[in-house]
Design a protein around this motif. Structure first.
Motif, short mmCIF file in Angstrom:
data_model
loop_
_atom_site.label_atom_id
_atom_site.label_comp_id
_atom_site.label_asym_id
_atom_site.label_seq_id
_atom_site.Cartn_x
_atom_site.Cartn_y
_atom_site.Cartn_z
N VAL A 112 11.85 3.63 11.90
CA VAL A 112 10.84 3.05 11.02
C VAL A 112 9.45 3.47 11.47
O VAL A 112 9.11 3.34 12.64
CB VAL A 112 10.95 1.52 11.00
CG1 VAL A 112 9.82 0.90 10.18
CG2 VAL A 112 12.30 1.08 10.44
N VAL A 113 8.66 3.96 10.53
CA VAL A 113 7.25 4.20 10.76
C VAL A 113 6.50 3.16 9.94
O VAL A 113 6.59 3.15 8.71
CB VAL A 113 6.82 5.62 10.35
CG1 VAL A 113 5.30 5.79 10.53
CG2 VAL A 113 7.57 6.66 11.16
N ALA A 114 5.80 2.24 10.60
CA ALA A 114 5.16 1.13 9.90
C ALA A 114 3.88 0.73 10.62
O ALA A 114 3.49 1.35 11.62
CB ALA A 114 6.12 -0.06 9.80
N THR A 115 3.26 -0.32 10.12
CA THR A 115 2.00 -0.79 10.69
C THR A 115 2.21 -2.03 11.54
O THR A 115 3.19 -2.76 11.38
CB THR A 115 1.01 -1.12 9.56
OG1 THR A 115 1.66 -1.91 8.56
CG2 THR A 115 0.46 0.15 8.92
N ILE A 148 -4.29 6.18 8.51
CA ILE A 148 -3.45 7.16 7.81
C ILE A 148 -3.14 8.35 8.72
O ILE A 148 -2.02 8.88 8.72
CB ILE A 148 -4.16 7.63 6.53
CG1 ILE A 148 -4.36 6.44 5.59
CG2 ILE A 148 -3.36 8.73 5.83
CD1 ILE A 148 -5.25 6.74 4.39
N GLU A 149 -4.11 8.75 9.52
CA GLU A 149 -3.90 9.90 10.40
C GLU A 149 -2.79 9.63 11.41
O GLU A 149 -1.91 10.48 11.64
CB GLU A 149 -5.19 10.25 11.13
CG GLU A 149 -5.13 11.52 11.95
CD GLU A 149 -4.87 12.76 11.10
OE1 GLU A 149 -4.10 13.64 11.55
OE2 GLU A 149 -5.41 12.84 9.98
N SER A 150 -2.80 8.45 12.02
CA SER A 150 -1.76 8.12 12.99
C SER A 150 -0.40 8.00 12.33
O SER A 150 0.62 8.39 12.90
CB SER A 150 -2.11 6.82 13.73
OG SER A 150 -3.24 7.00 14.57
N MET A 151 -0.37 7.46 11.12
CA MET A 151 0.90 7.37 10.41
C MET A 151 1.42 8.77 10.09
O MET A 151 2.63 9.04 10.24
CB MET A 151 0.77 6.55 9.13
CG MET A 151 2.03 6.57 8.27
SD MET A 151 2.19 5.16 7.14
CE MET A 151 2.89 3.92 8.27
N SER A 160 0.79 -1.24 0.00
CA SER A 160 0.00 0.00 0.00
C SER A 160 0.82 1.28 0.00
O SER A 160 0.69 2.12 0.90
CB SER A 160 -0.95 0.00 1.20
OG SER A 160 -1.93 -1.00 1.05
N PRO A 161 1.66 1.51 -1.01
CA PRO A 161 2.42 2.76 -1.03
C PRO A 161 1.52 4.00 -1.12
O PRO A 161 1.91 5.08 -0.65
CB PRO A 161 3.29 2.61 -2.29
CG PRO A 161 2.57 1.60 -3.14
CD PRO A 161 1.94 0.65 -2.18
N ALA A 205 -0.52 9.70 3.86
CA ALA A 205 -0.04 10.21 5.15
C ALA A 205 0.89 11.40 4.94
O ALA A 205 0.83 12.40 5.68
CB ALA A 205 0.66 9.08 5.91
N PHE A 206 1.78 11.31 3.95
CA PHE A 206 2.69 12.42 3.66
C PHE A 206 1.91 13.65 3.23
O PHE A 206 2.26 14.79 3.64
CB PHE A 206 3.67 12.01 2.57
CG PHE A 206 4.65 13.08 2.21
CD1 PHE A 206 5.75 13.35 3.02
CD2 PHE A 206 4.48 13.84 1.05
CE1 PHE A 206 6.65 14.35 2.68
CE2 PHE A 206 5.37 14.83 0.72
CZ PHE A 206 6.46 15.10 1.53
N VAL A 207 0.87 13.46 2.44
CA VAL A 207 0.05 14.60 1.99
C VAL A 207 -0.48 15.38 3.18
O VAL A 207 -0.53 16.63 3.16
CB VAL A 207 -1.12 14.09 1.11
CG1 VAL A 207 -2.17 15.18 0.92
CG2 VAL A 207 -0.60 13.60 -0.24
#
Length: 390
Positions: A302-305, A328-331, A207-208, A214-216
């Motif tokens: 690392v930021v991951a799930t 997405i918000e938490s990421m 899921s890129p 999240a970056f947006v």
């Protein structure tokens, strides 16, 4: 002597298979594969054309290989007798004692040949073979036959091992052995301010597009931040459309499929590694992504799930930050927090590198596999070898 069995030895993303060939039993290995392309790079004897010619040769290679395995499982239910004879003769000619088969689907096809040759069979699970295929009744049946006949089933994470135990694999046959990295390939990053990195195929389970979303959400708060993505796949068009829609084409850079050396170089400059892995709609899941271990070896936080085996490598709050799948918000907030506190990010990155050195090197993997396969302990250090498949 051991044999390593895989459909292919030249898939760019399957560096872990080539590492098994190079480091598990140097100089005492033979290879069996469907397609011989890339197998000659190791200098070992090769038996190709196993599990046999495919009736789906006109399809793209990855689709054809999956269709062929399904055909073998549902229609033929194994390799042909003539190919089985070829495998048995190959084992006997080279005095093979143990076989490591990459992916359970291939392992299910080789059981009878191994029994006839009197060699020990170890099947290595990875991702879709242990999360998608068991949803199909006939593959569950084939796997139960494999579990009964195999001497061991190796998984990249405890999560995957538990999944296989649920469908009937005896606990005593399960061995957890995460893929490892060579520390020599990865040195601590210079941590260029604002550089975030995503590495992996553009497929649903990785899921890129969710990492981009999240970056947006934080892009306006960190105007110097940039997101680099290395990889390609069916979600590329969706990702590029999202970036264009948000007018971020100058800050979200798509590099496509690139060499191992290119990825190493990107990790030497990044500040944060991001991966938003999720369970795909068909059930496909990660094992334990090697790219995360490579990032940690490069001293990147690392930021991951919290997905599959990722929490078994990334220690939440110490070597990175974990969020729930699709959150997405938490990421976004995790990314923002590390961008705003570079000293905290650096501390996590340093802790991550030490964690990999302590638990996830190629030597750890070699020793775990040799123990699982009842091979003698090796004291020799690993010889560094570049991955020459581009």
């Amino acid at each position: 002597m051991i044999a390593v069995v895989s459909q292919f030895f030249n898939i760019p993303s399957e560096t872990f298979i080539r590492d098994h060939v190079r480091y598990l039993s140097p100089g005492k290995t033979v290879l069996i594969c469907q397609n011989p392309d890339g197998a000659d790079q190791f200098g070992y004897p090769v038996l190709s054309g196993i599990p046999g010619s495919s009736p789906f040769g006109r399809l793209p290679s990855r689709i054809a290989s999956r269709a062929h395995l399904v055909w073998l499982a549902y229609i033929r239910e194994g390799i042909s007798r003539s190919n089985e004879d070829r495998v048995v003769e190959f084992f006997k000619t080279h005095n093979v004692d143990a076989v490591l088969v990459e992916y359970l689907t291939m392992g299910a096809l080789l059981g009878r040949a191994c029994r006839r040759a009197g060699v020990r069979l170890y099947a290595h699970a990875h991702g879709a073979d242990s999360t998608v295929m068991p949803r199909k009744h006939l593959w569950r049946r084939r796997y139960r036959h494999l579990f009964a006949s195999a001497d061991g089933i190796i998984t990249p994470s405890r999560f995957i091992a538990d999944r296989l135990a649920q469908i009937g694999c005896p606990h005593e046959k399960l061995h957890v052995s995460p893929c490892g990295i060579l520390p020599e390939r990865f040195t601590p990053s210079t941590r260029e301010s604002g550089r975030l990195l995503v590495v992996g195929r553009f497929v649903e389970k990785k899921s890129p597009h969710l990492a981009i979303e999240a970056f947006v959400r934080i892009a306006s708060r960190f105007p110097e931040a940039r997101l680099d993505l290395v990889g390609d796949g069916p979600l590329m068009a969706r990702c590029k459309a999202l970036v264009g829609q948000e007018n971020l084409s100058d800050r979200v850079i798509f590099h496509g499929y690139r060499s191992t050396e290119f990825v190493q170089g990107m990790m030497q400059n990044a500040a944060i590694f991001v991966q938003h892995s999720v369970t795909a709609r068909n059930g496909d899941m990660e094992g334990l992504p090697v790219s995360i271990l490579e990032a940690m070896a490069s001293a990147l936080p690392v930021v991951a799930t919290r997905h599959s085996g990722i929490p078994e490598a990334v220690v939440d709050g110490e070597t990175g930050i974990l969020v729930e799948e699709h959150d997405i918000e938490s990421m976004a907030e995790a990314m923002a927090g590390l961008l705003a506190e570079p000293h905290r990010a650096a501390k996590m990155g340093d802790a991550g590198r030490q964690h990999v050195l302590d638990h996830f090197t190629q030597r750890h993997t070699r020793d775990r596999l040799r123990y699982a396969m009842v091979l003698p302990t090796m004291a020799e250090p690993l010889d560094f070898a570049e991955d020459r498949v581009q």
